[in-house]
Design an enzyme around this catalytic site. Structure first.
Site, PDB file in Angstrom:
ATOM      1  CG  HIS A  29      -2.227  -0.901   0.497  1.00 31.86           C
ATOM      2  ND1 HIS A  29      -2.207  -2.277   0.591  1.00 31.86           N
ATOM      3  CD2 HIS A  29      -3.262  -0.579  -0.295  1.00 31.86           C
ATOM      4  CE1 HIS A  29      -3.238  -2.750  -0.084  1.00 31.86           C
ATOM      5  NE2 HIS A  29      -3.897  -1.741  -0.634  1.00 31.86           N
TER       6      HIS A  29
ATOM      7  NE  ARG B 289     -11.413  -2.215  -2.315  1.00 36.17           N
ATOM      8  CZ  ARG B 289     -10.154  -2.546  -2.524  1.00 36.17           C
ATOM      9  NH1 ARG B 289      -9.852  -3.423  -3.469  1.00 36.17           N
ATOM     10  NH2 ARG B 289      -9.182  -2.007  -1.831  1.00 36.17           N
TER      11      ARG B 289
ATOM     12  CD  GLU C 134     -10.260  -8.597  -4.467  1.00 36.19           C
ATOM     13  OE1 GLU C 134      -9.180  -8.019  -4.610  1.00 36.19           O
ATOM     14  OE2 GLU C 134     -11.163  -8.170  -3.710  1.00 36.19           O
TER      15      GLU C 134
ATOM     16  CG  ASN D   6      -3.029  -5.259  -7.039  1.00 35.01           C
ATOM     17  OD1 ASN D   6      -2.484  -5.255  -8.134  1.00 35.01           O
ATOM     18  ND2 ASN D   6      -3.451  -4.164  -6.444  1.00 35.01           N
ATOM     19  CG  ASP D   7      -5.982  -9.368  -3.198  1.00 34.41           C
ATOM     20  OD1 ASP D   7      -4.965  -9.681  -2.553  1.00 34.41           O
ATOM     21  OD2 ASP D   7      -6.728  -8.446  -2.854  1.00 34.41           O
TER      22      ASP D   7
ATOM     23  NE  ARG E 217      -1.615  -6.986  -2.524  1.00 39.81           N
ATOM     24  CZ  ARG E 217      -2.781  -6.381  -2.716  1.00 39.81           C
ATOM     25  NH1 ARG E 217      -3.885  -7.100  -2.859  1.00 39.81           N
ATOM     26  NH2 ARG E 217      -2.867  -5.086  -2.775  1.00 39.81           N
TER      27      ARG E 217
ATOM     28  CB  CYS F 284      -9.455  -1.722 -10.326  1.00 41.03           C
ATOM     29  SG  CYS F 284      -9.978  -2.984  -9.159  1.00 41.03           S
TER      30      CYS F 284
HETATM   31  C1  PEP Z   1      -6.555  -5.912  -6.232  1.00 37.64           C
HETATM   32  O1  PEP Z   1      -6.551  -6.859  -5.450  1.00 37.64           O
HETATM   33  O2  PEP Z   1      -6.103  -5.972  -7.387  1.00 37.64           O
HETATM   34  C2  PEP Z   1      -7.088  -4.607  -5.812  1.00 37.64           C
HETATM   35  C3  PEP Z   1      -7.275  -3.646  -6.685  1.00 37.64           C
HETATM   36  O3  PEP Z   1      -7.356  -4.419  -4.506  1.00 37.64           O
HETATM   37  P1  PEP Z   1      -6.278  -4.194  -3.349  1.00 37.64           P
HETATM   38  O4  PEP Z   1      -4.935  -3.936  -4.006  1.00 37.64           O
HETATM   39  O5  PEP Z   1      -6.739  -3.039  -2.555  1.00 37.64           O
HETATM   40  O6  PEP Z   1      -6.325  -5.488  -2.625  1.00 37.64           O
HETATM   41 MG    MG Z   2      -7.693  -6.821  -3.623  1.00 30.26          MG
END
Ligand code: PEP
Ligand code: MG
Length: 570
Positions: free
Chosen positions: A189, A332, A431, A454-455, A465, A502
């Site tokens: 993050h 979200r 995800e 990402n997930d 990750r 996203c």
């Molecule tokens: C993802 O998982 O790709 C996502 C956009 O959410 P976050 O990175 O907040 O888990």
């Molecule tokens: Mg996510």
């Protein structure tokens, strides 16, 4: 001169002196003491100093932020003035003959346990405040001064183990031109925050970070991950040259601000921005974003010791909608857990936080929390094209249960005669691999999908990750990942619903044509990546994008797919 490469997580070039942020060592040892009175005196002095520090923060907050934000410091002052709290420490010293630091630690644990056991959410949340004030007292006992982040005046590149969201928030408005962290990767993050602020950053440097001393001259490339320490004249000259051409490229990209995202033959792909606070939407709008594809609402809940009220959330969501002037804003619902902590909820530490009690799982269990957010969202939806998105969906039941709570929120608002918009579009994050595999069924339940790569990559490749040791296994172009995206996009296309991406993959240079070729209709990314994504798309026809996607899907391995992609980009 020393040169190495870690993970480039926020693009751009930076040249400045290093500012090393020292880790605060708050470990406490149980030392026995003989001079009890002296130890008690140390406690009283540390508490007194903490009160002065908090009073100063309170005055500053009143002046710079507002009365309501300053209230929290008033509450901290009250707690520190509570005789029970202070005597909890001094009595422990005389009873147990232990040092002040240990008494502070035990007292904090006792008070936190007491607050957590209370049958009232507000009082439970006070446990985080006890943690805050005890930490301050402990720092005073240990003689640890203010964080270097508070006193930045000169342009610098920050060097830190990691930066918390509150650290990154402090950077705003300060002359920080880049940062390098020991841990983390593209999707941690702090990296996401760096990109939304447009600050070049490198993560996952590991022990190489120890090569950097405070005040060292540094060159940083947030695209390649290259870091140069104490560069020679020749290297500086080459770097300045590179910076010039990057500035020229930025100027070229500016032409895409007013243009819609589309391939050269006009196949539309909507390019949107990811935000963490309503203020981030300003940059999205300025840089030609066609909407907000992901508002990570959990950022409103982090780095504070209480929960945002319905009014506060309503104001934040409304502001984002107003900034985007009628363009879609996908918000979200709370996605906590994993690497995102909400202190006010006091959730237990887990062995596998990314696989644990997080996101929709928390909301469907703590429906008061969920209800407050949904009410704020429905009310804010009167001010724009607000859409609600549920994270971490793994089953049809979760969607139906979430929609059921949403229906209750509408009924309550209607009964109260409140102003709200009942016709908001509902979507889910895809995800979790099972959601991608069952996308054909889930598509019938919602108005849109947004793929959280990402997930999705983390779960499908079984690779944490944020663990830099295994970041080599985190491969967005793994044919298995591409097939999951294709499957999701196909189900959405066949059911006539939008399908976005996203996750960070959407904004990775060159990926827009790949995702377009896989059937994705919307791409949401950090504001700083949007123009390049539009340019990438505009350089190719839809047929070329599809052909590329087919080749990547047919690759025998991630390595082969990466080679195909690199050759295509060359
Ligand atoms: C993802 O998982 O790709 C996502 C956009 O959410 P976050 O990175 O907040 O888990
Ligand atoms: Mg996510």
């Amino acid at each position: 001169m020393l040169k190495w490469k870690a993970i480039g997580v926020s693009e751009g070039l930076a040249r400045a002196k290093a500012l090393v942020i020292q880790e605060e060592d708050l470990t406490v040892v149980k030392n026995t003491v003989t001079d009890v009175a002296a130890e008690q005196q140390r406690i009283l002095a540390a508490v007194e100093k903490a009160k002065q520090q908090i009073q100063a923060l309170c005055d500053e907050a009143k002046q710079n932020i507002g009365e309501s934000e300053a209230e929290i410091f008033g509450a901290h002052l009250l707690m520190l003035s509570d005789p029970d709290f202070v005597e909890g420490m001094t009595d422990y010293v005389s009873d147990e003959k232990v040092c002040a630091e240990y008494a502070c630690f035990v007292n904090c644990e006792n008070f936190q346990a007491m607050f957590r056991a209370m049958d009232n959410e507000y009082m439970q949340a006070r446990a985080a405040d006890i943690g805050d004030i005890s930490k301050r007292v402990l720092k005073n006992l240990k003689g640890i001064g203010d964080n270097a982040l508070d006193t930045i005046t000169e342009p610098c590149i920050l060097i830190a183990n990691d930066l918390t969201p509150s650290d990154t928030a402090k950077i705003g408005g300060k002359p920080v031109v880049g940062f390098i962290t020991r841990i983390g990767g593209r999707t941690s993050h702090s990296a996401i925050m760096a990109r939304s602020m447009g600050v070049p950053a490198v993560a996952g440097a590991g022990d190489r970070l120890d090569d950097i001393a405070n005040g060292d001259e540094l060159l940083l490339d947030g695209t390649t991950g290259e870091v140069i320490i104490q560069p020679d004249e020749e290297t500086i000259a080459a770097f300045e040259q590179k910076k010039k051409s990057e500035d020229a490229r930025r100027a070229m990209l500016a032409q895409f601000k007013e243009r819609e995202g589309a391939t050269s033959d006009g196949h539309r792909v909507v390019i949107e921005g990811n935000i963490g606070t309503p203020d981030d939407a300003v940059r999205v709008a300025e840089l030609g974003g066609e909407g907000v594809g992901l508002f990570r609402s959990e950022f409103l809940f982090m780095d504070r010791s209480d929960l945002p009220s319905e009014e506060e959330q309503f104001a934040a969501y409304k502001k984002a909608c107003q900034t985007m002037e009628g363009k879609p804003v996908i918000i979200r619902t709370l996605d906590i857990g994993g690497d995102k902590e909400v202190p006010a909820l006091g959730l237990e530490k887990e062995q596998n936080p990314f696989l644990g009690y997080r996101a929709i799982r928390v909301c469907l269990n703590q429906t008061d929390l969920f209800m407050t957010q949904l009410r704020a969202l429905l009310r804010a939806a009167k001010y724009g094209d607000l859409r609600i998105m549920f994270p971490m969906i793994s089953s049809i039941e979760e969607i139906r249960n979430a929609k059921q709570v949403l229906r209750q929120a509408k009924d309550l608002l209607a009964a109260e005669g409140a102003a709200f918009n009942p016709d908001v579009k509902i979507g889910i994050m895809v995800e979790i691999p099972v959601a991608a595999v069952c996308a054909d069924m889930l598509a019938k339940e919602v108005d849109f999908f947004s793929i959280g790569t990402n997930d999705l990559i983390q779960y499908s490749c079984a690779v944490d990750r944020i663990n830099e040791k295994i970041s080599y296994l985190y491969r967005p172009l793994h044919p298995g990942v591409l097939r999951l995206i294709r499957m999701t996009a196909k189900a959405a296309n066949e059911n006539g619903i939008e399908v976005g991406v996203c996750g960070e993959m959407a904004g990775t240079p060159g990926m827009a044509p790949v995702l377009c070729g896989l059937g994705v209709t919307n791409l949401s990314m950090s504001a700083s990546a949007m123009l390049a994504a539009k340019a990438d798309l505009a350089a190719h026809s839809f047929a070329e994008c599809r052909e590329l996607a087919e080749k990547l899907l047919a690759a025998a391995s991630a390595t082969e797919a990466e080679q195909i992609f690199a050759a295509w980009r060359a």
